[in-house]
Design an enzyme around this catalytic site. Structure first.
Site, mmCIF file in Angstrom:
data_model
loop_
_atom_site.group_PDB
_atom_site.id
_atom_site.type_symbol
_atom_site.label_atom_id
_atom_site.label_comp_id
_atom_site.label_asym_id
_atom_site.label_seq_id
_atom_site.Cartn_x
_atom_site.Cartn_y
_atom_site.Cartn_z
ATOM 1 N N CYS A 2 0.842 -1.183 0.000
ATOM 2 C CA CYS A 2 0.000 0.000 0.000
ATOM 3 C C CYS A 2 0.884 1.242 0.000
ATOM 4 C CB CYS A 2 -0.939 0.098 1.192
ATOM 5 S SG CYS A 2 -1.967 -1.355 1.428
ATOM 6 N N ARG A 28 3.055 0.302 -5.432
ATOM 7 C CA ARG A 28 3.004 -0.371 -4.136
ATOM 8 C C ARG A 28 1.711 -1.157 -3.925
ATOM 9 N NH1 ARG A 28 6.770 1.664 -0.618
ATOM 10 N NH2 ARG A 28 5.598 0.865 1.140
ATOM 11 N N TRP A 74 -3.035 -2.566 -1.583
ATOM 12 C CA TRP A 74 -2.757 -3.963 -1.940
ATOM 13 C C TRP A 74 -3.372 -4.761 -0.808
ATOM 14 C CZ3 TRP A 74 -0.005 -8.095 0.206
ATOM 15 C CH2 TRP A 74 0.277 -9.156 -0.666
ATOM 16 N N ASN A 100 -0.659 1.836 5.984
ATOM 17 C CA ASN A 100 0.104 0.804 5.284
ATOM 18 C C ASN A 100 0.714 -0.098 6.345
ATOM 19 O OD1 ASN A 100 1.849 -0.696 3.642
ATOM 20 N ND2 ASN A 100 3.464 0.852 3.823
ATOM 21 N N GLY A 101 0.473 -1.404 6.223
ATOM 22 C CA GLY A 101 1.021 -2.339 7.204
ATOM 23 C C GLY A 101 -0.049 -3.298 7.670
ATOM 24 N N GLU A 472 15.789 -16.497 -12.224
ATOM 25 C CA GLU A 472 15.288 -15.138 -12.453
ATOM 26 C C GLU A 472 14.514 -15.054 -13.773
ATOM 27 O OE1 GLU A 472 14.794 -12.634 -10.798
ATOM 28 O OE2 GLU A 472 14.614 -10.991 -12.209
ATOM 29 N N LYS A 476 10.646 -13.813 -13.901
ATOM 30 C CA LYS A 476 10.213 -12.663 -14.715
ATOM 31 C C LYS A 476 9.082 -13.089 -15.646
ATOM 32 C CE LYS A 476 11.636 -10.283 -13.255
ATOM 33 N NZ LYS A 476 12.145 -9.537 -12.141
ATOM 34 N N GLU A 479 5.839 -13.734 -13.660
ATOM 35 C CA GLU A 479 5.371 -12.503 -13.022
ATOM 36 C C GLU A 479 4.584 -11.618 -13.991
ATOM 37 O OE1 GLU A 479 8.794 -10.336 -11.673
ATOM 38 O OE2 GLU A 479 7.706 -9.361 -10.063
ATOM 39 N N HIS A 495 16.320 -34.966 -12.911
ATOM 40 C CA HIS A 495 15.891 -35.552 -11.640
ATOM 41 C C HIS A 495 14.408 -35.320 -11.373
ATOM 42 C CE1 HIS A 495 19.953 -36.678 -10.618
ATOM 43 N NE2 HIS A 495 20.368 -35.445 -10.880
ATOM 44 N N LYS A 593 5.140 -3.769 -5.735
ATOM 45 C CA LYS A 593 6.591 -3.566 -5.817
ATOM 46 C C LYS A 593 7.269 -3.790 -4.467
ATOM 47 C CE LYS A 593 10.230 -2.019 -8.065
ATOM 48 N NZ LYS A 593 10.763 -2.934 -9.090
#
Ligand code: AGP
Length: 598
Positions: A2, A28, A74, A100-101, A472, A476, A479, A495, A593
């Site tokens: 947030c 955010r 968020w 926020n939190g 990565e 990406k 995402e 495996h 983010k």
């Protein structure tokens, strides 16, 4: 997560300031947004969905005033909806709060308030705050005292701001969630992050945990937990507001991918000596460390940490890597002097902060490797090394990953017991920026993306320094494209994951010039035998031509640095797949983010 924004004393149209602030914070969280302007009565507007939904509402009504707060959400407690969007109000509708939190004890607070006659509209934890303030005012407290009393009853993490109808003062407090104050000529701001108000002022004060702030058109007063005034340092931010724009690119992500040559140069600037080839970072002048190193990080930063740990080990430093969410202080070595390095772009990730705090409690030396000056990680660690990538707005980390890799390459040299002068490695580091530029100029990643946009899934494999890049590459892809993607150390494919490989699952194989290349080519043959198309990312196309359906070529930068170049090709493939699928590239669904909840 947030984002919160607040302003008072502005002579700009207040909606412009609040909406500019929210658009600078939308990275955010973006499932709903709202504002409250303290006019005669509180003028509150909230909407589920992206900021554009709220924009549609406020552009018709254009509330006026000099003080207001805003929020982009968020969701954690309660799904995205108009009702769960912030600001939240008390029973009388005269107190509005953004937060926020996470308030961990909100259920017991809510039960107590309900027992005392308060009614709640939302499912959020935040709504208890305006009711607690209201309750304290009912008991005779003035506004500021009521705010402080309410905050003192909260357990958890919070950055909170409150406004009252008919008043131009904003009250704010923080604990384990970021909050920064902006000091204008006659106007004052608060926000979760600097981009929210950088257009209006570049002078900032970073609030510490446990501190309170009172912002009015007369100025800003910061106090400690007990109410005593705290002298604060005003710092100047060096970002250019232009840095936070899209500069003609369709998406921030694409712009940020193209900023990587500059990011690399900035990270190296004045840190690599042309004279004797040594690497130094002025921030680390007082760091003398010879013991083991532990990295703690999440997501992309964890992949950078895996890369860094390998470099350190190769240079003789014992280094381990931990997912921050799995790290506890029992993991800090007790007999040796440990250095715990938090790799975190934002410097605010709750899991990473929790790991760093555990390391601090256990007595380890801590170092933040971060992009954000004044972030929680930068302030709470014993040392900080800035990666200097500049603001990154796209939720998918791109230029900060490359800057983390460069900073970690430097750190590996700084911590090494002896630096061999004028090494090939240093020359290659300096050449890297131009090499990334050549990839950006010549890449055929878009054509590769077009060829495989309809694939069922994507697999990424690599060994050694390429293994974290494979992870990565997959992160990406999933995402931003929302398609199934997995990254593996190439040797692991046989495996288990090989069972997933079909003719419709392209395998991206990272094959750059080191002793591992031959083995990875062996793995490529295994997938080719199962009819999977192979995309080779390589500095030696002639070695793979016989096996690869497509080649994404990178210049040769040696075994340690070529994977950085290979990653740029993978970023571009993911971008173009997501672009063709019409995804929300800069704000992928369900993500944010800065992840400030554990
Ligand atoms: C990467 O694209 C993601 N946005 C995510 O994995 C991110 O790297 C992670 O949340 C850690 O963030 P930090 O670097 O700000 O700590």
């Amino acid at each position: 997560m947030c984002g919160i924004i607040g302003v008072t004393g502005t002579d700009e149209p207040i909606m412009d300031v609040l909406m500019t602030g929210l658009s600078g914070l939308e990275y955010r969280g973006y499932d709903s947004a709202g504002i409250a302007v303290a006019n005669g009565a509180l003028d509150i507007h909230k909407r589920e969905g992206k900021l554009s939904e709220l924009e549609g509402v406020v552009s018709e009504r254009s509330p006026e005033g000099v003080a207001g707060i805003g929020h982009t959400r968020w969701s954690t407690h309660g799904p995205p909806s108009d009702t769960n969007a912030h600001p939240h109000t008390d029973s009388t509708g005269t107190i509005a709060v953004v937060h926020n939190g996470i308030i961990e004890n909100y259920q017991s607070l809510r039960a107590t308030l309900e027992a005392n006659g308060h009614t709640f509209e939302s499912e959020t934890d935040t709504e208890v705050i305006p009711h607690l303030i209201e309750s304290a005012i009912d008991d005779g407290a003035d506004r500021e005292t009521a705010f402080r009393q309410a905050i003192h009853r909260l357990e958890g993490s919070y950055a909170v701001a409150a406004v009252f109808s008919g008043h131009e003062t904003i009250y704010a407090a923080r604990n384990e969630s970021p909050l920064v104050l902006g000091i204008g000529a006659d106007s004052y701001y608060l926000a979760s992050d600097v981009p929210a108000f950088i257009e209006f002022t570049d002078r900032v004060v970073y609030l510490e945990d446990g501190q309170f702030a009172r912002l009015s058109p007369a100025g800003v007063v910061v106090t400690d937990d007990q109410g005593s005034i705290v002298e604060t340092a005003v710092e100047r931010i060096e970002w250019d507001p232009e840095d936070a724009g899209k500069s003609g690119y369709d998406h921030y992500m694409l712009k940020e991918i193209h900023e990587q040559p500059t990011a690399i140069r900035k990270c190296l600037r004045e840190r690599v000596s042309e004279m004797d080839g040594s690497i130094t970072a002025s921030e680390l002048a007082n760091l003398e460390h010879t013991g083991p190193v532990q990295f703690v990080a999440c997501g992309t930063s964890y992949h950078a940490a895996l890369y860094g740990a390998r470099l350190l080990r190769e240079r003789g430093t014992y280094a381990q890597c931990f997912l921050a969410s799995e790290y506890t202080e029992t993991m800090v070595p007790i007999n040796e002097e440990a250095l715990v390095v938090g790799v975190t772009q934002s410097g605010e990730t709750a899991d990473t902060m929790s790991a760093l705090r555990a390391a601090n409690r256990a007595g380890a030396t801590t170092l933040a490797l971060t992009n954000v000056v004044g972030s929680s990680a930068a302030r709470e660690c014993d040392h900080v090394l800035y990666i200097r990538a500049g603001p990154e707005i796209g939720v998918a980390a791109t230029k900060t990953f490359v800057s983390q890799q460069i900073a970690l390459a430097m750190l590996s040299r700084i911590l090494a017991t002896s630096q061999s002068p004028n090494s090939t490695f240093l020359r290659r580091l300096r050449e890297l920026s131009d090499q990334v530029q050549s990839i950006l100029d010549e890449s055929n990643a878009r054509a590769v993306a077009e060829a495989y946009v309809d694939a069922d899934a994507y697999f990424f494999i690599g060994r050694g320094y390429n293994a974290p890049v494979a992870l990565e590459g997959a992160l990406k892809m999933k995402e931003i494209s929302y398609k199934h993607a997995e990254g593996f150390a190439a040797g692991e494919l046989k495996h288990g994951p090989l069972a997933l490989v079909t003719e419709n699952t392209p395998v991206f194989a990272l094959i750059t010039g080191d002793e591992n290349a031959v083995k990875t080519i062996g793995n490529v043959k295994e997938v080719e035998a199962r009819s999977a198309p192979v995309v080779a990312i390589t500095d030696s196309p002639s070695d793979v031509d016989a096996y690869a359906s497509h080649v994404l070529e990178v210049p040769s930068a040696g075994p340690r640095l070529s994977p950085i170049l290979a990653n740029v090709q993978l970023q571009l493939v993911s971008y173009w797949v997501a672009n063709q699928l019409g995804r929300s590239i800069d704000k992928p669904r369900n993500l944010a983010k800065s992840v400030t909840v554990q």
